[in-house]
Structures are given as C-alpha cells and as structure tokens.
Motif scaffolding. Structure first.
Motif, PDB file in Angstrom:
ATOM      1  N   ARG A  32       0.832  -1.209   0.000  1.00  0.00           N
ATOM      2  CA  ARG A  32       0.000   0.000   0.000  1.00  0.00           C
ATOM      3  C   ARG A  32       0.866   1.259   0.000  1.00  0.00           C
ATOM      4  O   ARG A  32       0.634   2.190  -0.766  1.00  0.00           O
ATOM      5  N   LEU A  33       1.890   1.275   0.839  1.00  0.00           N
ATOM      6  CA  LEU A  33       2.766   2.448   0.907  1.00  0.00           C
ATOM      7  C   LEU A  33       3.506   2.684  -0.412  1.00  0.00           C
ATOM      8  O   LEU A  33       3.643   3.825  -0.870  1.00  0.00           O
ATOM      9  N   ALA A  35       2.484   1.731  -3.384  1.00  0.00           N
ATOM     10  CA  ALA A  35       1.493   2.170  -4.366  1.00  0.00           C
ATOM     11  C   ALA A  35       1.232   3.666  -4.217  1.00  0.00           C
ATOM     12  O   ALA A  35       1.164   4.407  -5.213  1.00  0.00           O
ATOM     13  N   VAL A  36       1.099   4.140  -2.981  1.00  0.00           N
ATOM     14  CA  VAL A  36       0.898   5.567  -2.730  1.00  0.00           C
ATOM     15  C   VAL A  36       2.060   6.372  -3.299  1.00  0.00           C
ATOM     16  O   VAL A  36       1.860   7.391  -3.970  1.00  0.00           O
ATOM     17  N   GLU A  37       3.280   5.913  -3.060  1.00  0.00           N
ATOM     18  CA  GLU A  37       4.460   6.631  -3.551  1.00  0.00           C
ATOM     19  C   GLU A  37       4.541   6.627  -5.070  1.00  0.00           C
ATOM     20  O   GLU A  37       4.986   7.597  -5.674  1.00  0.00           O
ATOM     21  N   ARG A  40       1.559   9.078  -6.229  1.00  0.00           N
ATOM     22  CA  ARG A  40       1.623  10.468  -5.769  1.00  0.00           C
ATOM     23  C   ARG A  40       2.078  11.461  -6.849  1.00  0.00           C
ATOM     24  O   ARG A  40       1.421  12.475  -7.041  1.00  0.00           O
ATOM     25  N   THR A  50      -6.578   8.028  -7.304  1.00  0.00           N
ATOM     26  CA  THR A  50      -5.458   7.521  -6.511  1.00  0.00           C
ATOM     27  C   THR A  50      -5.916   7.099  -5.116  1.00  0.00           C
ATOM     28  O   THR A  50      -5.426   6.111  -4.574  1.00  0.00           O
ATOM     29  N   GLU A  51      -6.880   7.832  -4.545  1.00  0.00           N
ATOM     30  CA  GLU A  51      -7.416   7.452  -3.232  1.00  0.00           C
ATOM     31  C   GLU A  51      -8.158   6.119  -3.314  1.00  0.00           C
ATOM     32  O   GLU A  51      -7.983   5.253  -2.449  1.00  0.00           O
ATOM     33  N   THR A  54      -5.635   3.309  -3.738  1.00  0.00           N
ATOM     34  CA  THR A  54      -4.952   2.994  -2.486  1.00  0.00           C
ATOM     35  C   THR A  54      -5.789   2.050  -1.634  1.00  0.00           C
ATOM     36  O   THR A  54      -5.275   1.073  -1.068  1.00  0.00           O
ATOM     37  N   GLN A  55      -7.089   2.298  -1.556  1.00  0.00           N
ATOM     38  CA  GLN A  55      -7.976   1.422  -0.791  1.00  0.00           C
ATOM     39  C   GLN A  55      -8.070   0.029  -1.417  1.00  0.00           C
ATOM     40  O   GLN A  55      -8.068  -0.979  -0.716  1.00  0.00           O
ATOM     41  N   VAL A  57      -5.774  -1.434  -3.353  1.00  0.00           N
ATOM     42  CA  VAL A  57      -4.494  -2.109  -3.104  1.00  0.00           C
ATOM     43  C   VAL A  57      -4.462  -2.652  -1.684  1.00  0.00           C
ATOM     44  O   VAL A  57      -4.058  -3.801  -1.458  1.00  0.00           O
ATOM     45  N   ALA A  58      -4.905  -1.856  -0.722  1.00  0.00           N
ATOM     46  CA  ALA A  58      -4.905  -2.309   0.674  1.00  0.00           C
ATOM     47  C   ALA A  58      -5.754  -3.566   0.846  1.00  0.00           C
ATOM     48  O   ALA A  58      -5.331  -4.530   1.502  1.00  0.00           O
TER      49      ALA A  58
END
Length: 139
Positions: A32-33, A35-37, A40, A50-51, A54-55, A57-58
C-alpha cells in the motif's frame, strides 16, 4: 539507461509498477505504501482515483497475505496506467482458492470503488485479482 550511485540501471517504464512482497501483514502494508508513492507524482491520474486505488491495493494485498498465503511464496502487486484507465493486479499462489463476488467486506469495497474487477486463474499455482479504475487524464 539511468545511472544512480555510479551503477547503471534500466529505466522502469513510467506507466508500470511491479513488485513481489512477502505474504504477511507487513508485506501488504508495504504494498500500500509503495502504491501511494508510485501514484503520488502522477499528474495524469486524478486524486480521487489515486485514493480509490490505495484502498483497493490495501484490500487486495491484505487478502493475498491472509487468504492467498503459501509459506515461502511471495505475492505480486502490479499497477499499470493506461490512458484513461488505472489497472491494479495482485497475484498470489493460491490459485485453488478463488474469491467469490459479494463475499467479505473487502471485496464489497473493491466492487464499490472499481469500475471493473475480476479474477484471472493461472498460471498454476497462481491467480490474479485485478481491478480497473476509469478516469480522464488529469481531470
């Protein structure tokens, strides 16, 4: 080819991210981290997408670490940005254990956030759970 710290490296395609991680809660969190990077700095994908990504992927990586776990075998996260579509893929080595739609809170969340999602079996012993998010570039 790029050079970092004096070591030649092949440039990764800007539209593709792919990594293998341990099937643990730590591996799912790291997925998850990462993917965020990766998402971004992307100006071609709207913030709302992207939000949601992120969910998704989590949820999918948590499922891979929980239900798709096989000792000694990693799970794989791939993100691919096509024009107008972001595709998320999470592969694990429990191809014999396919998720069923409309079961579990996590998959209901994936279904609500994604424009499309599904499961692709194989190659043995793997399966890939994928989700796609539509968007207009930059909007």
């Amino acid at each position: 080819m790029n050079e970092q710290n004096g070591t030649p490296q092949l440039a990764a395609p800007d539209n593709h991210f792919d990594i293998r991680l341990s099937p643990t809660t730590r591996g799912a969190r790291l997925a998850r981290l990462l993917a965020v990077e990766w998402l971004r700095p992307r100006r071609d994908i709207p913030y709302a997408v992207t939000e949601a990504a992120t969910q998704i992927v989590a949820e999918l990586t948590a499922n891979a670490a929980t239900h798709g776990r096989v000792a000694g075998r990693d799970f794989r996260l791939a993100l691919v940005a096509h024009p107008g579509v972001l595709r998320i893929e999470v592969s694990d080595t429990r191809g014999d254990d396919l998720p069923e739609p409309h079961t579990g809170r996590g998959l209901l969340l994936v279904e609500a956030l994604a424009d499309r999602w599904g499961v692709a079996p194989g190659p043995v012993p793997r399966k890939t759970v994928w989700a796609e998010l539509d968007h207009s570039a930059g909007g």
